[in-house]
Design an enzyme around this catalytic site. Sequence first.
Site, PDB file in Angstrom:
ATOM      1  N   ILE A 109       0.811  -1.220   0.000  1.00  0.00           N
ATOM      2  CA  ILE A 109       0.000   0.000   0.000  1.00  0.00           C
ATOM      3  C   ILE A 109       0.845   1.272   0.000  1.00  0.00           C
ATOM      4  CG2 ILE A 109      -2.024  -1.044   1.073  1.00  0.00           C
ATOM      5  CD1 ILE A 109      -1.106   0.000   3.763  1.00  0.00           C
ATOM      6  N   GLY A 110       2.161   1.141   0.059  1.00  0.00           N
ATOM      7  CA  GLY A 110       3.016   2.320   0.017  1.00  0.00           C
ATOM      8  C   GLY A 110       4.481   1.951   0.094  1.00  0.00           C
ATOM      9  N   GLY A 113       8.755   3.937   0.075  1.00  0.00           N
ATOM     10  CA  GLY A 113       9.581   5.131   0.035  1.00  0.00           C
ATOM     11  C   GLY A 113      11.013   4.767   0.342  1.00  0.00           C
ATOM     12  N   ARG A 170       8.952  -0.502   2.562  1.00  0.00           N
ATOM     13  CA  ARG A 170       7.601  -0.682   2.036  1.00  0.00           C
ATOM     14  C   ARG A 170       6.580  -0.871   3.158  1.00  0.00           C
ATOM     15  NH1 ARG A 170       8.269  -4.662  -3.267  1.00  0.00           N
ATOM     16  NH2 ARG A 170       9.561  -3.213  -4.485  1.00  0.00           N
ATOM     17  N   VAL A 171       5.331  -0.510   2.859  1.00  0.00           N
ATOM     18  CA  VAL A 171       4.228  -0.686   3.807  1.00  0.00           C
ATOM     19  C   VAL A 171       3.200  -1.620   3.183  1.00  0.00           C
ATOM     20  CG1 VAL A 171       2.408   0.433   5.138  1.00  0.00           C
ATOM     21  CG2 VAL A 171       4.573   1.620   4.759  1.00  0.00           C
ATOM     22  N   ASP A 207       9.265  16.031  11.049  1.00  0.00           N
ATOM     23  CA  ASP A 207       9.029  15.562   9.681  1.00  0.00           C
ATOM     24  C   ASP A 207       7.552  15.661   9.306  1.00  0.00           C
ATOM     25  OD1 ASP A 207       9.849  14.669   7.214  1.00  0.00           O
ATOM     26  OD2 ASP A 207       9.806  12.547   7.743  1.00  0.00           O
TER      27      ASP A 207
END
EC number: 2.7.11.1
Length: 414
Positions: free
Chosen positions: A85-86, A88, A92-93, A206
Site C-alpha cells: 500500500i506504500g 519510500g 515498504r508498507v 518531519d
Amino acid sequence: MNCFSCFYFHEKKKVPRDSDNSYRRNGEVTGRDNNKTHPENPKTVNEQNKNNDEDKEVTNNIAAQTFSFRELATATKNFRQECLIGEGGFGRVYKGKLEKTGMIVAVKQLDRNGLQGNKEFIVEVLMLSLLHHKHLVNLIGYCADGDQRLLVYEYMSRGSLEDHLLDLTPDQIPLDWDTRIRIALGAAMGLEYLHDKANPPVIYRDLKAANILLDGEFNAKLSDFGLAKLGPVGDKQHVSSRVMGTYGYCAPEYQRTGQLTTKSDVYSFGVVLLELITGRRVIDTTRPKDEQNLVTWAQPVFKEPSRFPELADPSLEGVFPEKALNQAVAVAAMCLQEEATVRPLMSDVVTALGFLGTAPDGSISVPHYDDPPQPSDETSVEDSVAAEERERAVAEAMEWGVASRAHSRNPSAS
C-alpha cells in the site's frame, strides 16, 4: 514525571556522513550514506552485529507487542505485491491481517540498506510506545528478528493526506473546505500534544502531507516518528541536531543552523496548511519557475489580505466561507514567519482552526486550554507586539467562528 526516564540508551559510534545536511526530496532523505555492509569487511559486519545487540537490549525494555518475522509474513501473505500500500526511501508498507486476532494492520518493512536505520527504528518504537493521543497513529508492535526491522501500526483506511490532496486521480473527489480544516485541526492537535503535553516535549521534525494519515472519517493522525527528537528542557532554548527532514518543509533557521525548537514544527505545519488551502505541493517543478516554491509564491499575497482568496484551491470551486479562508491564510502566514520567535504556539493554532470549521453539527471541537504564560520582563518590544498581533488574529478567528455558527443556527436573524 519524565515519561522517558526509564529507558537507557548505549552510546553508539557515529557513522561518518558525506554531508552534514540531509533532506527528503519527494518524500525521501537526500544526502545520506546508506553504509551498506560487505562480507569482505569483517570490521563493518562486527560493528553491525554489536549495534544489533545494543538495539535488542533497548527494544527488550519497550512494552510494545513483539511479533516474529514469520507472523508478519503470514499476515501479509509473504509480503505479496497485492498487499503493498506504500513505499519510500525507508522501505515498504503492506496491509496485513494478524492471524491470532484477525486485526487489520499496516506493516512497515524497513529496507535494511535504506534510509531509516536502527537508530530511527528504535526512536519510532520508543516514541509511539510512550506517546498516546487520538491524533497520533497507534503502534501495535514491532519485529526485530535478526536483521529484520518491521513496525506494525493500526490500519488507516484512507491512506495519507497526500493521496487525497496532492496525488488525486481523475475520478477522485477533491476534499471540501470542512474536511481540509478538520484534517488541519487534527494534525495541529497532534503537534500540540507533542509540544505541550509530552514530558519532555517532543519535536516531530518531519511533518508533511505524506505523514498525515486519515481514517475512514478523514480524522488525521501523525505517523512516522523516526526523525522525532526530545525538545529542550530547563533553561535550554533549542536542541542542536544534524539537519534532517523533507525539502521545502524545514524551517529556515533549522536549515541554516541545525538548531531545533518546537517552532520548527510550527513552520512545517504552516507549509501543510498552505498546501491544504491551495491544493499545491510545497515544491512543484512542473509549474512556472516563479511558482515552483509554494511558500515563496505565496509570500507577496500574505502582505495583501484583499488577495487572500487568490490562494484558494481552484478545485474548491469557490465553495468556502471567504472570511474563514482569509483567517486560515492568516494563520498559515503567521506559522511561516521567517523569525521563529514570532510564530504562534500550536495551542494558538488549534484554537484558531477550531473556529474555522462550518459544519452544522459543530463536529470540529476545541478542548479547554490553560491560560498562556505571561511574557517575562525580558521580553523584547518586538516580541510583545508580535504576540499581540498573534492574539488579535486568533481572537478574530474565534469571533468569526462564533458568528458563523450562530448564523447557521438562525439564518433569518441576519
